[in-house]
Design an enzyme around this catalytic site. Structure first.
Site, PDB file in Angstrom:
ATOM      1  CD  GLU A  84      90.910   8.060  61.688  1.00 53.31           C
ATOM      2  OE1 GLU A  84      89.999   7.483  62.557  1.00 53.31           O
ATOM      3  OE2 GLU A  84      91.091   7.841  60.291  1.00 53.31           O
ATOM      4  CG  ASP A  85      95.379   9.800  62.543  1.00 52.45           C
ATOM      5  OD1 ASP A  85      94.705   9.188  61.868  1.00 52.45           O
ATOM      6  OD2 ASP A  85      95.340  11.136  62.581  1.00 52.45           O
TER       7      ASP A  85
END
Ligand code: MN
Length: 729
Positions: free
Chosen positions: A90-91
């Site tokens: 995700e990041d």
């Protein structure tokens, strides 16, 4: 727990670090590959380097804390590693393939699944939300470890919620209470469920929470003495009878007290603020203990529950009884084996303790009838909305247990009727059902079943099938879906026609051609997206009301934006408007001059404007802030002009040019044009440039009659997801 709980007075981090996780894992899983866990940690630390949490602490603290919670639940190695890595896809630039190569596809798939759940926005947009739920439930059914990691992720975020802004705290707390706590309940993960509820309550009802905290603390001493007394009496008795056991007192969690008080009970009425728990070696001992307890204290009738013979659908097993204790105060006793205890605390997660290294999902799904039903529902439901409604019904309702005359148990949602039961037994039994008996006596089909009922369904081969009225009688999603399926099948031709009509109407409304949206080019997409075998199936589903036609067209447009831009241009692009300029502005002192509107700044009524006398002796109207006007050398050529009608008039049309940047994604262009046409505005030009660095650039000219319209338009456009910037050119 506060964020500050993780720091000592000198500001040193006191929360869990990776060696704590590894120590914990080694405790219950000596074979664990600690090097691999360390490697995962190093990757996560590097990937999250420079990222901070809201509290300001380094981001890596969060995934490590999540892994620690998973380790406390004795999860398998893949899940621990996935916990450490749960935010990297995700990041950070780390990809699924990176994880699969280094840690195996199991870990990669769990992280990927968690990422997908995290990306769901529980926004106010109903459709997006429903879609999110659907994905979450489906992913949950694909590998339950995904949702276990997600629950632990959410738990740590809730524990550290006070670092967030107040409105975030409230939003997250609602989400936790509405979605995650019921899921934890369904999976039997009571420890997590209770903590979710208590933490959410603290942010949603801070006053009440503090009050409760105080009253619970006040009475604590008194209660502890009482429990100690009960425990010592019980221990003496059981040891005397030769039963090995551990006995604990257990305080009730705040949220359940709060709920009871909501029903009008006062704090002192809530006698079962405490419960006593007896953990023994064997199932036989459980029943023996129950017997001895009842020789010591009188049981309250109706409060004896045998969840050993009849486990709850979330696998919970125990014997419960409430007795009148010393001094006449009632309290609850729960009796179970060690293994049952583990399941009671960690629910489904307890499964891994004994199944290290095995692929547990399928085997597990068999145990959890509920998960099987989700899969079944996914196949039988028409569209996300229907599916989610079904699962939510399943998730939030209590259940009753009823029996066939041969003694087979079925679990049904509370309020179920013999029809629900019939469909649970078999679809044919449901379709041919003409009546029912409970305990040998005929009952109406609207009868509400109760736990312990023995139900017999009367069928007839002459039955003409279910009645449409049944749809309003049944409560279980399975029965409803099966009845609907019956009618779908039987009224197919009519439904296909109705479905085609709805698509035709909706297409017209959305300014697209019926023939285009039903193009065979989309057949594969449509079939897989809506889980149908053909266009006719889809039309039938629409005709029946299972899927909304607008939803179908929208999904096709999203998937094939390029096909529809052209289409929308054709239908909505208009020629640059003609404006009778002399009627729109008033020129100071001289009304004979010809008026034109400048293309460099495209003024619209409501803008501050200025006139420029051209060599051909006409006047060009610019916006007062136009750069070209600031650089005019010959200031004498400027002349004051005013709008005759600042608010614009319907007769005079102007062009406004907008430049929009957005994070490139499918459907962004379609979203922009939809917003414009929804406002009833026409597009006169639309241009996109190939995205650079993932940024899409869109230029458009829109026909408007006032600045107010421009403002409204820009505000609406700003709300589109992924749009980063909009300005007037
Ligand atoms: Mn996270």
């Amino acid at each position: 727990m506060d964020v500050s709980d993780f720091y000592d007075d000198k500001g040193n981090y006191t929360g869990p670090v990776i060696s704590d996780v590894i120590d914990e894992v080694k405790n219950y899983n000596p074979q664990a590959d600690t090097d691999l866990i360390m490697k995962a940690y190093e990757l996560a630390e590097r990937a999250h380097e420079g990222q901070n949490r809201y509290s300001g602490e380094p981001y890596i603290n969060h995934p490590v804390a999540v892994a620690k919670i998973l380790a406390e639940m004795h999860m398998d190695q893949a899940t621990i590693i996935a916990g450490i890595l749960h935010d990297v896809i995700e990041d950070t630039p780390v990809t699924y393939d990176d994880l699969a190569a280094q840690f195996g596809t199991d870990v990669a798939a769990i992280v990927d699944g968690v990422t997908k759940i995290t990306q769901f926005q529980f926004s106010s947009k109903e459709e997006a939300q429903i879609e999110s739920y659907r994905k979450m439930f489906v992913s949950m059914a694909s590998d339950i470890r995904i949702i276990i990691v997600k629950l632990c992720d959410r738990l740590h975020n809730m524990r550290t919620l006070n670092a967030m802004r107040p409105e975030k705290q409230i939003q997250k707390s609602h989400e936790t209470l509405d979605i995650y706590a019921p899921i934890a309940h369904r999976l039997g993960m009571f420890n997590i469920k209770w903590e979710f509820e208590d933490l959410a309550l603290r942010y949603l009802e801070p006053e009440k929470y503090r009050e409760l905290e105080n009253s619970v603390v006040l009475k604590r001493r008194e209660r502890e003495e009482y429990i100690e007394n009960v425990i010592s009496i019980l221990k003496e008795k059981l040891n005397g009878e030769g039963i090995e056991c551990d006995i604990y007192g257990r305080p009730k969690h705040f949220y359940s007290i709060y709920k009871k008080m909501q029903t009008g009970k006062s704090f002192s009425d809530i006698y079962d603020l405490i419960a006593v728990r007896v953990i023994v070696e064997t199932v036989g001992d459980c029943y023996a203990v129950l017997g001895w307890v009842h020789t010591l204290w009188k049981p309250i009738p109706g409060r004896i529950k045998d969840y050993i013979a009849m486990p709850k659908p979330n696998m919970y097993q125990s014997l419960h009884t409430t007795v009148i204790g010393p001094g006449g105060s009632p309290f609850e006793i729960q009796i179970r084996t060690k293994e049952m205890h583990l399941v009671a605390e960690y629910g489904i997660a307890a499964h891994w303790k004994y199944k290290e290294g095995k692929k547990g999902s399928d085997e597990l799904a068999e145990k959890l009838q509920w998960l099987m039903e989700i899969k079944e529902l996914e196949q039988e439901s028409e569209g996300a909305e229907d599916f989610v409604e079904s699962v939510k019904t399943d998730l939030y309702t209590d259940e009753v247990f009823v029996f066939t005359p041969k003694g087979k148990v079925f679990e049904l949602p509370a309020g179920s009727t013999p029809i629900d039961f019939a469909y649970r037994v078999h679809t044919d039994v449901g379709n041919k059902c003409t009546g029912a008996k409970v305990h040998g006596k005929i009952v109406p089909l609207t009868y509400r079943l109760e736990t312990g009922d023995i139900v017999e369904i009367i069928t007839s081969p002459q039955s003409k099938g279910p009645s449409r009225d049944w749809l309003s009688i049944v409560v279980s999603p399975q029965a409803r879906n099966k009845i609907r399926a019956y009618f779908r099948k039987n009224d197919r031709d009519e439904n296909i026609m109705k479905g085609k009509d709805s698509i035709r109407r909706e297409a017209k409304h959305l300014h697209v051609e019926y023939n285009q949206v039903t193009n065979t080019k989309y057949t594969d997409f449509v079939c897989s997206r809506f889980n149908v075998a053909s266009w006719d199936d889809l039309f039938a589903a629409i005709g029946y009301g299972g899927i909304r036609p607008g939803y179908v067209i929208q999904r096709i447009k999203e998937r094939y934006p390029e096909d529809f831009v052209a289409e929308e241009e054709k239908s909505t692009l208009v020629k640059a408007p003609r404006t009778d300029s002399s009627k729109a502005v008033h020129i100071q002192g001289n009304s004979d001059l010809a008026v034109k509107f400048a293309h460099c700044c495209s003024p619209v009524p409501g803008d501050g404007i200025i006139g420029y006398i051209t060599r051909g002796s006409g006047v060009t109207v610019h916006r007062a802030d136009c750069v070209n006007m600031k650089n005019v050398d010959d200031r004498d050529r400027l002349i004051q002009v005013n709008w005759i009608d600042e608010g614009g008039s319907a007769d005079n049309k102007f062009l406004v040019s907008l430049y929009i940047t957005a994070n490139d994604r499918k459907g962004i262009l379609a979203d922009v044009t939809t917003v414009i046409s929804d406002l009833g505005l026409n597009i006169s030009a639309l241009q996109t440039r190939a995205p650079e660095n993932g940024i899409a650039q869109i230029s458009t000219n829109v026909v408007v009659n006032s600045l107010t319209q421009v403002d409204t338009l820009m505000k609406k456009l700003e709300k589109i997801r992924d749009i980063t910037n909009i300005y007037r050119v």
